[in-house]
Motif scaffolding. Sequence first.
Motif, PDB file in Angstrom:
ATOM      1  N   LYS A  66      46.379  64.814  50.250  1.00 48.01           N
ATOM      2  CA  LYS A  66      45.800  63.678  49.527  1.00 48.01           C
ATOM      3  C   LYS A  66      46.819  62.968  48.631  1.00 48.01           C
ATOM      4  O   LYS A  66      46.997  61.762  48.721  1.00 48.01           O
ATOM      5  CB  LYS A  66      44.618  64.168  48.696  1.00 48.01           C
ATOM      6  CG  LYS A  66      43.702  63.043  48.303  1.00 48.01           C
ATOM      7  CD  LYS A  66      42.367  63.531  47.852  1.00 48.01           C
ATOM      8  CE  LYS A  66      41.607  62.409  47.200  1.00 48.01           C
ATOM      9  NZ  LYS A  66      40.556  62.903  46.337  1.00 48.01           N
ATOM     10  N   LEU A  67      47.510  63.742  47.772  1.00 48.88           N
ATOM     11  CA  LEU A  67      48.373  63.084  46.789  1.00 48.88           C
ATOM     12  C   LEU A  67      49.686  62.607  47.394  1.00 48.88           C
ATOM     13  O   LEU A  67      50.111  61.490  47.164  1.00 48.88           O
ATOM     14  CB  LEU A  67      48.632  64.027  45.608  1.00 48.88           C
ATOM     15  CG  LEU A  67      47.381  64.492  44.858  1.00 48.88           C
ATOM     16  CD1 LEU A  67      47.742  65.391  43.693  1.00 48.88           C
ATOM     17  CD2 LEU A  67      46.591  63.289  44.342  1.00 48.88           C
ATOM     18  N   PHE A  68      50.350  63.476  48.179  1.00 44.31           N
ATOM     19  CA  PHE A  68      51.680  63.115  48.685  1.00 44.31           C
ATOM     20  C   PHE A  68      51.674  62.684  50.152  1.00 44.31           C
ATOM     21  O   PHE A  68      52.707  62.257  50.669  1.00 44.31           O
ATOM     22  CB  PHE A  68      52.677  64.265  48.447  1.00 44.31           C
ATOM     23  CG  PHE A  68      52.955  64.466  46.992  1.00 44.31           C
ATOM     24  CD1 PHE A  68      53.691  63.534  46.272  1.00 44.31           C
ATOM     25  CD2 PHE A  68      52.437  65.555  46.313  1.00 44.31           C
ATOM     26  CE1 PHE A  68      53.922  63.694  44.910  1.00 44.31           C
ATOM     27  CE2 PHE A  68      52.661  65.728  44.956  1.00 44.31           C
ATOM     28  CZ  PHE A  68      53.406  64.798  44.247  1.00 44.31           C
ATOM     29  N   LYS A  69      50.537  62.829  50.812  1.00 46.61           N
ATOM     30  CA  LYS A  69      50.394  62.394  52.212  1.00 46.61           C
ATOM     31  C   LYS A  69      51.544  62.905  53.089  1.00 46.61           C
ATOM     32  O   LYS A  69      52.068  62.184  53.947  1.00 46.61           O
ATOM     33  CB  LYS A  69      50.258  60.872  52.296  1.00 46.61           C
ATOM     34  CG  LYS A  69      49.127  60.354  51.418  1.00 46.61           C
ATOM     35  CD  LYS A  69      48.661  58.991  51.813  1.00 46.61           C
ATOM     36  CE  LYS A  69      47.641  58.394  50.864  1.00 46.61           C
ATOM     37  NZ  LYS A  69      46.697  59.267  50.229  1.00 46.61           N
ATOM     38  N   MET A  70      51.953  64.144  52.837  1.00 44.81           N
ATOM     39  CA  MET A  70      53.024  64.755  53.638  1.00 44.81           C
ATOM     40  C   MET A  70      52.466  65.279  54.948  1.00 44.81           C
ATOM     41  O   MET A  70      53.192  65.435  55.920  1.00 44.81           O
ATOM     42  CB  MET A  70      53.614  65.964  52.885  1.00 44.81           C
ATOM     43  CG  MET A  70      54.258  65.621  51.580  1.00 44.81           C
ATOM     44  SD  MET A  70      54.370  67.113  50.577  1.00 44.81           S
ATOM     45  CE  MET A  70      55.699  67.932  51.410  1.00 44.81           C
ATOM     46  N   VAL A  71      51.197  65.634  54.916  1.00 44.72           N
ATOM     47  CA  VAL A  71      50.546  66.254  56.064  1.00 44.72           C
ATOM     48  C   VAL A  71      49.381  65.358  56.469  1.00 44.72           C
ATOM     49  O   VAL A  71      48.603  64.934  55.609  1.00 44.72           O
ATOM     50  CB  VAL A  71      50.018  67.659  55.662  1.00 44.72           C
ATOM     51  CG1 VAL A  71      49.207  68.289  56.772  1.00 44.72           C
ATOM     52  CG2 VAL A  71      51.184  68.554  55.247  1.00 44.72           C
ATOM     53  N   PRO A  72      49.278  65.030  57.781  1.00 49.77           N
ATOM     54  CA  PRO A  72      48.182  64.147  58.203  1.00 49.77           C
ATOM     55  C   PRO A  72      46.815  64.748  57.874  1.00 49.77           C
ATOM     56  O   PRO A  72      46.613  65.957  58.020  1.00 49.77           O
ATOM     57  CB  PRO A  72      48.373  64.033  59.721  1.00 49.77           C
ATOM     58  CG  PRO A  72      49.758  64.501  60.001  1.00 49.77           C
ATOM     59  CD  PRO A  72      50.143  65.438  58.894  1.00 49.77           C
ATOM     60  N   ALA A  73      45.912  63.891  57.427  1.00 50.65           N
ATOM     61  CA  ALA A  73      44.556  64.329  57.095  1.00 50.65           C
ATOM     62  C   ALA A  73      43.832  64.759  58.375  1.00 50.65           C
ATOM     63  O   ALA A  73      44.126  64.260  59.463  1.00 50.65           O
ATOM     64  CB  ALA A  73      43.802  63.199  56.418  1.00 50.65           C
ATOM     65  N   ARG A  74      42.960  65.724  58.253  1.00 52.60           N
ATOM     66  CA  ARG A  74      42.087  66.140  59.358  1.00 52.60           C
ATOM     67  C   ARG A  74      40.690  66.222  58.746  1.00 52.60           C
ATOM     68  O   ARG A  74      40.556  66.460  57.533  1.00 52.60           O
ATOM     69  CB  ARG A  74      42.484  67.514  59.887  1.00 52.60           C
ATOM     70  CG  ARG A  74      43.939  67.598  60.352  1.00 52.60           C
ATOM     71  CD  ARG A  74      44.180  68.929  61.045  1.00 52.60           C
ATOM     72  NE  ARG A  74      45.598  69.154  61.294  1.00 52.60           N
ATOM     73  CZ  ARG A  74      46.066  70.099  62.092  1.00 52.60           C
ATOM     74  NH1 ARG A  74      45.224  70.905  62.724  1.00 52.60           N
ATOM     75  NH2 ARG A  74      47.358  70.257  62.263  1.00 52.60           N
ATOM     76  N   PRO A  75      39.638  66.060  59.550  1.00 56.99           N
ATOM     77  CA  PRO A  75      38.281  66.081  58.961  1.00 56.99           C
ATOM     78  C   PRO A  75      38.025  67.339  58.130  1.00 56.99           C
ATOM     79  O   PRO A  75      37.444  67.265  57.043  1.00 56.99           O
ATOM     80  CB  PRO A  75      37.359  66.005  60.182  1.00 56.99           C
ATOM     81  CG  PRO A  75      38.184  65.316  61.227  1.00 56.99           C
ATOM     82  CD  PRO A  75      39.610  65.728  60.988  1.00 56.99           C
ATOM     83  N   SER A  76      38.467  68.507  58.613  1.00 58.05           N
ATOM     84  CA  SER A  76      38.200  69.748  57.864  1.00 58.05           C
ATOM     85  C   SER A  76      38.933  69.733  56.515  1.00 58.05           C
ATOM     86  O   SER A  76      38.402  70.212  55.508  1.00 58.05           O
ATOM     87  CB  SER A  76      38.635  70.976  58.677  1.00 58.05           C
ATOM     88  OG  SER A  76      40.045  71.014  58.779  1.00 58.05           O
ATOM     89  N   PHE A  77      40.147  69.190  56.494  1.00 58.49           N
ATOM     90  CA  PHE A  77      40.912  69.136  55.244  1.00 58.49           C
ATOM     91  C   PHE A  77      40.240  68.185  54.254  1.00 58.49           C
ATOM     92  O   PHE A  77      40.106  68.472  53.066  1.00 58.49           O
ATOM     93  CB  PHE A  77      42.347  68.658  55.490  1.00 58.49           C
ATOM     94  CG  PHE A  77      43.201  69.590  56.321  1.00 58.49           C
ATOM     95  CD1 PHE A  77      42.784  70.883  56.615  1.00 58.49           C
ATOM     96  CD2 PHE A  77      44.438  69.168  56.812  1.00 58.49           C
ATOM     97  CE1 PHE A  77      43.567  71.740  57.384  1.00 58.49           C
ATOM     98  CE2 PHE A  77      45.232  70.025  57.570  1.00 58.49           C
ATOM     99  CZ  PHE A  77      44.807  71.307  57.861  1.00 58.49           C
ATOM    100  N   GLU A  78      39.817  67.047  54.767  1.00 58.00           N
ATOM    101  CA  GLU A  78      39.223  66.041  53.869  1.00 58.00           C
ATOM    102  C   GLU A  78      37.926  66.558  53.250  1.00 58.00           C
ATOM    103  O   GLU A  78      37.684  66.404  52.061  1.00 58.00           O
ATOM    104  CB  GLU A  78      38.983  64.738  54.629  1.00 58.00           C
ATOM    105  CG  GLU A  78      40.312  64.029  54.895  1.00 58.00           C
ATOM    106  CD  GLU A  78      40.156  62.683  55.554  1.00 58.00           C
ATOM    107  OE1 GLU A  78      39.387  62.600  56.537  1.00 58.00           O
ATOM    108  OE2 GLU A  78      40.806  61.743  55.103  1.00 58.00           O
ATOM    109  N   ARG A  79      37.099  67.187  54.100  1.00 57.65           N
ATOM    110  CA  ARG A  79      35.831  67.720  53.591  1.00 57.65           C
ATOM    111  C   ARG A  79      36.097  68.794  52.531  1.00 57.65           C
ATOM    112  O   ARG A  79      35.474  68.831  51.470  1.00 57.65           O
ATOM    113  CB  ARG A  79      35.001  68.290  54.754  1.00 57.65           C
ATOM    114  CG  ARG A  79      33.629  68.760  54.351  1.00 57.65           C
ATOM    115  CD  ARG A  79      33.066  69.821  55.270  1.00 57.65           C
ATOM    116  NE  ARG A  79      33.940  70.944  55.495  1.00 57.65           N
ATOM    117  CZ  ARG A  79      34.198  71.908  54.614  1.00 57.65           C
ATOM    118  NH1 ARG A  79      33.628  71.872  53.418  1.00 57.65           N
ATOM    119  NH2 ARG A  79      35.027  72.888  54.898  1.00 57.65           N
TER     120      ARG A  79
END
Length: 198
Positions: A165-178
Amino acid sequence: MMKLYWSPRTRSFSALWLMEETGQPYERVLIDISKGAQRTREYLAINPMGKVPPLQDGEATLAEAAAICAYVAERYPQAKLAPPPGDPLRAKYLYWLFFGPGCIEPAMVQVATKIDISPTAAGWGDAQRVFDVLDVALSKGPWILGENFSASDIVIGSALNFAVKLFKMVPARPSFERYIDSCAARPAFVRATALATG
Ligand SMILES: N[C@@H](CCC(=O)N[C@@H](CS)C(=O)NCC(=O)O)C(=O)O
């Protein structure tokens, strides 16, 4: 009263979140790393690594955010931040507590530096593997252990919040966002965020 040494916008966020989850009083000592406060002789006596966060509890002093999570969860069992010894969930609790510094942290460094290292030799394998394993583990939720929130969520949730979220180093995935949204909705996380921004 426990004493937490911290600096704004750093990994001390996870220790602030932890202490807020306990509901216990604690003292915060500001160590402004942007001003070099972590390099004084007095501070190095507390944490010879010159890093935040360390924690003091009477005669006991320790650093490393995940170790602080384990220590505080054990000191305040009433906060229910760890499955007790003997509970089968404790195995996974310990696994995820160590997975944070042992696998997620180096995977984030690998993403940031693009360092090329054999996945067989690297203890974390590679970043793709680490985040795939986390994706599967978080697909059910709501927490990394399932229904029970624990200090391992503070370690994993803080790391994913920074990386995704903060550094956007890793692509978001639905499980991560939830999962990040669930962490961020906790009142203790909200209080820690207000504190950590300084
Ligand atoms: N492995 C440590 C890492 C702590 C760390 O790297 N903290 C950084 C801030 S995010 C720091 O104190 N940097 C100051 C410095 O290295 O001078 C932990 O998990 O607690």
